[in-house]
Design an enzyme around this catalytic site. Structure first.
Site, PDB file in Angstrom:
ATOM      1  N   ALA A  97       0.802  -1.219   0.000  1.00 30.62           N
ATOM      2  CA  ALA A  97       0.000   0.000   0.000  1.00 30.62           C
ATOM      3  C   ALA A  97       0.837   1.272   0.000  1.00 30.62           C
ATOM      4  CB  ALA A  97      -0.940   0.004   1.198  1.00 30.62           C
ATOM      5  N   THR A  98       2.026   1.223   0.588  1.00 26.69           N
ATOM      6  CA  THR A  98       2.875   2.421   0.545  1.00 26.69           C
ATOM      7  C   THR A  98       3.195   2.764  -0.901  1.00 26.69           C
ATOM      8  OG1 THR A  98       3.788   2.134   2.752  1.00 26.69           O
ATOM      9  CG2 THR A  98       5.145   3.347   1.183  1.00 26.69           C
ATOM     10  N   ASN A 135      -6.589   3.756  10.484  1.00 31.53           N
ATOM     11  CA  ASN A 135      -5.867   2.623  11.066  1.00 31.53           C
ATOM     12  C   ASN A 135      -5.791   2.669  12.587  1.00 31.53           C
ATOM     13  OD1 ASN A 135      -4.309   4.910  10.079  1.00 31.53           O
ATOM     14  ND2 ASN A 135      -2.556   3.914  11.018  1.00 31.53           N
ATOM     15  N   GLN A 146      -7.361  -0.379   5.341  1.00 24.11           N
ATOM     16  CA  GLN A 146      -7.954  -0.878   6.591  1.00 24.11           C
ATOM     17  C   GLN A 146      -9.418  -1.268   6.440  1.00 24.11           C
ATOM     18  OE1 GLN A 146      -6.455  -1.517   9.441  1.00 24.11           O
ATOM     19  NE2 GLN A 146      -4.464  -0.599   9.027  1.00 24.11           N
ATOM     20  N   ALA A 194      -2.195  -6.862   0.634  1.00 19.17           N
ATOM     21  CA  ALA A 194      -2.631  -8.229   0.944  1.00 19.17           C
ATOM     22  C   ALA A 194      -2.482  -8.577   2.423  1.00 19.17           C
ATOM     23  CB  ALA A 194      -1.830  -9.228   0.107  1.00 19.17           C
ATOM     24  N   HIS A 195      -1.434  -8.034   3.062  1.00 23.59           N
ATOM     25  CA  HIS A 195      -1.129  -8.532   4.411  1.00 23.59           C
ATOM     26  C   HIS A 195      -2.108  -8.060   5.486  1.00 23.59           C
ATOM     27  CE1 HIS A 195       0.834  -5.090   6.590  1.00 23.59           C
ATOM     28  NE2 HIS A 195       0.926  -4.627   5.361  1.00 23.59           N
ATOM     29  N   THR A 247       9.236  -7.328 -12.455  1.00 21.28           N
ATOM     30  CA  THR A 247       8.746  -8.702 -12.555  1.00 21.28           C
ATOM     31  C   THR A 247       7.704  -8.972 -11.481  1.00 21.28           C
ATOM     32  OG1 THR A 247      10.810  -9.478 -13.494  1.00 21.28           O
ATOM     33  CG2 THR A 247       9.442 -11.137 -12.426  1.00 21.28           C
ATOM     34  N   CYS A 284       5.427   7.432  24.044  1.00 20.97           N
ATOM     35  CA  CYS A 284       6.519   6.560  24.456  1.00 20.97           C
ATOM     36  C   CYS A 284       6.665   5.356  23.539  1.00 20.97           C
ATOM     37  CB  CYS A 284       6.290   6.072  25.882  1.00 20.97           C
ATOM     38  SG  CYS A 284       6.396   7.406  27.060  1.00 20.97           S
TER      39      CYS A 284
END
Lengths: 134, 407
Positions: B76-77, B156, B184, B205-206, B245, B331
């Protein structure tokens, strides 16, 4: 982020959590930090007539390193004279707890808390003395 | 059923690949290992067929009318970069203004900042206290120089679902392209590029029980036909929009993950909603001063973002260290700044420092919900017993009136 074993030990078994009567003339209270910054420490000392810190208690809102730093600070100052306690440096806390650079401010806050509690105690003593002499 | 530790409840960060996905991928490492761009032998043809199937599966999940509107990327980035820079660079003669929001993912925000350096103008829309964009703000921000609006489908951190359909109606009416980072939201809330008039959409996908390292950009082919400048030069793969590829096993897994969601997402979302609401009930019935960040109504069914008052977030994470969740506390971030998303919603820094995000997933069990609730309740109580702020609050001191020493 991985924590050192000593931080985890202090975090899981914090020494000297609690509250002393802040109105007691022999008790000094230091409250440092800010909720908006994510760290607030309150450290209290009870000092006997010989200037020895008989008891120390803390409560901390903050990350594990902040809790461990304040826990360690109370452990170190108990039994010390207030003059000795005032010499404790944040770098000693960093070394003892293996704090990473991003957590150094936790040790600074603990040093400030000790100094602030001592200053509060001394101010109370000075006020009492002034009252007695008046 | 015995509980296995640690428990994973951080499914906005990533998800476990579904074993059915992994099984589908395996032959594409050792048997059908051809280069999908090889036109001269069966190894290449078989790989190409597998990619074509996956393209259909991804297109179906988001309601795309043509499979070739799906451009596979590394995630997605890359999709966000390709969409925003691609549109900006292709349409720069038409205009130089982009509209986005303050609560986008960094892959959108930092891409926009880079474009500002190149001379583009970017409007960052604010959100209300529930984290929602007002579509009328989008309408008001559009000028004759506006070429693109980019609004995420769901956030997110707080899971707030944005009114993409309403925004799409406005952008279509005004002839401006609409991109949505749908990472998301897809597979958890309705998303249909045709019905919502979305022109570009980023997916990965992840987050969908597929493998890491593969994503897609939806690029509309008609009414209007969207053009993008390429960011990666090379062999002209992916209809000339993204050279390189193809990651055939990853793409096959992505396709399978989408196929599973097309069939199962509605039932899965209902299960999430039940488990999430149960977790919320358990926590709020046992603990005072628990505040929900974001909207309850317009929220991803698997998201819960709570501020446990007077308890610092990172110390909570440490206390429940066999449960994987995340916090908006400074933090926990390298920057030492609390969450910019919560900040944009007007959540105070104190509350941001106390925020915990729970992200339920396909493999979250009812037993895990019970365990997590019990553990969180126990640890919040322990940390409050250690918190000077909780003690002051109990004494009736208004913490906003205290002179703090900022450090």
């Amino acid at each position: 982020m991985a924590y050192s074993e000593k931080v985890i030990d202090h975090y899981e078994n914090p020494r000297n959590v609690g509250t002393l009567d802040k109105e007691d003339a022999n008790v000094g209270t230091g409250l440092v930090g800010a909720p908006a910054c994510g760290d607030v420490m309150r450290l209290q000392i009870r000092v006997n007539d010989n200037g020895i810190i008989e008891d120390a208690k803390f409560k901390t809102f903050g990350c594990g390193s902040a809790i461990a730093s304040s826990s360690l600070a109370t452990e170190w100052i108990k039994g010390k004279s207030i003059d000795e306690a005032a010499t404790i440096k944040n770098t000693q806390i960093v070394e003892e707890l293996n704090l990473p650079p991003v957590k150094i401010h936790c040790s600074v806050l603990a040093e400030d808390a000790i100094k602030s509690a001592i200053a509060d105690f001394r101010a109370k003593q000075a006020a009492r003395l002034a009252l007695e002499q008046a | 059923m015995t509980l296995k530790l640690p428990i994973y409840m951080d499914n906005h960060a990533t998800t476990q690949a579904d074993p059915r996905v992994v099984e589908t991928m395996l032959p594409y490492f050792t048997q059908v290992f051809g280069n999908a761009a090889s036109r001269s032998h069966s190894f290449g043809w078989s790989a190409d067929e597998a990619v074509a199937t996956a393209r259909e599966q991804v297109a179906t999940l988001i309601g795309a009318s043509k499979a070739k509107e799906i451009v596979f990327t590394s995630g997605a980035t890359e999709s966000n970069n390709l969409a925003i820079k691609g549109v900006a660079h292709f349409y720069r003669d038409k205009g130089n203004h982009i509209i986005t929001t303050k609560i986008e993912h960094k892959a959108v925000l930092d891409t926009c900042k880079r474009l500002e350096v190149e001379g583009f103008e970017v409007t960052y829309l604010g959100v209300d206290k529930l984290g929602r964009i007002d579509p009328e703000d989008v309408r008001r921000a559009i000028t004759d120089k506006t070429i693109l609006v980019s609004v995420m489908l769901a956030n997110n951190e707080v899971g707030t679902i944005q009114p993409i359909k309403e925004i799409g109606a406005i952008t279509r009416e005004r002839g401006v392209l609409l991109h949505s980072d749908a990472v998301q939201g897809v597979g958890k809330t309705p998303f249909d590029v045709e019905e919502m008039n979305v022109d570009l959409a980023s997916l990965t996908a992840h987050k969908l029980y597929g493998p890491k390292g593969v994503g897609a950009l939806y690029v509309r082919r008609s009414r209007p036909r969207v053009r993008i400048a390429t960011e990666m030069d090379g062999g002209g793969h992916e209809f000339g929009m993204r050279s390189g590829t193809l990651n055939v096993p990853g793409i096959v897994g992505f396709g399978k993950a989408c196929e599973l969601l097309t069939a199962e997402w509605r039932a899965e979302a209902e299960r999430f909603r039940g488990q999430r609401n149960h977790l919320l009930d358990l926590l709020t019935s046992a603990l005072d001063e628990v505040h929900m960040n974001g909207s309850f109504e317009h929220r991803l069914p698997n998201n819960l973002n709570l501020s446990f008052g007077f308890v610092e977030g990172e110390s909570m994470l440490m206390a429940i260290n066999d449960v994987a969740v995340s916090s908006g506390s400074a933090c926990t971030s390298a920057s030492l700044e609390p969450s910019y998303v919560l900040h944009a919603m007007g959540v105070t820094d104190d509350a941001a420092h106390s925020s915990i995000r729970f992200g339920l997933g396909r493999f979250t069990t009812d037993e895990e919900i019970e365990y997590v609730a019990k553990l969180v309740i126990e640890k919040v109580r322990k940390l409050r017993d250690m918190s000077p702020l909780w003690e002051m609050h109990k004494e009736g001191i208004d913490l906003t009136t205290v002179q703090w020493t900022a450090h």
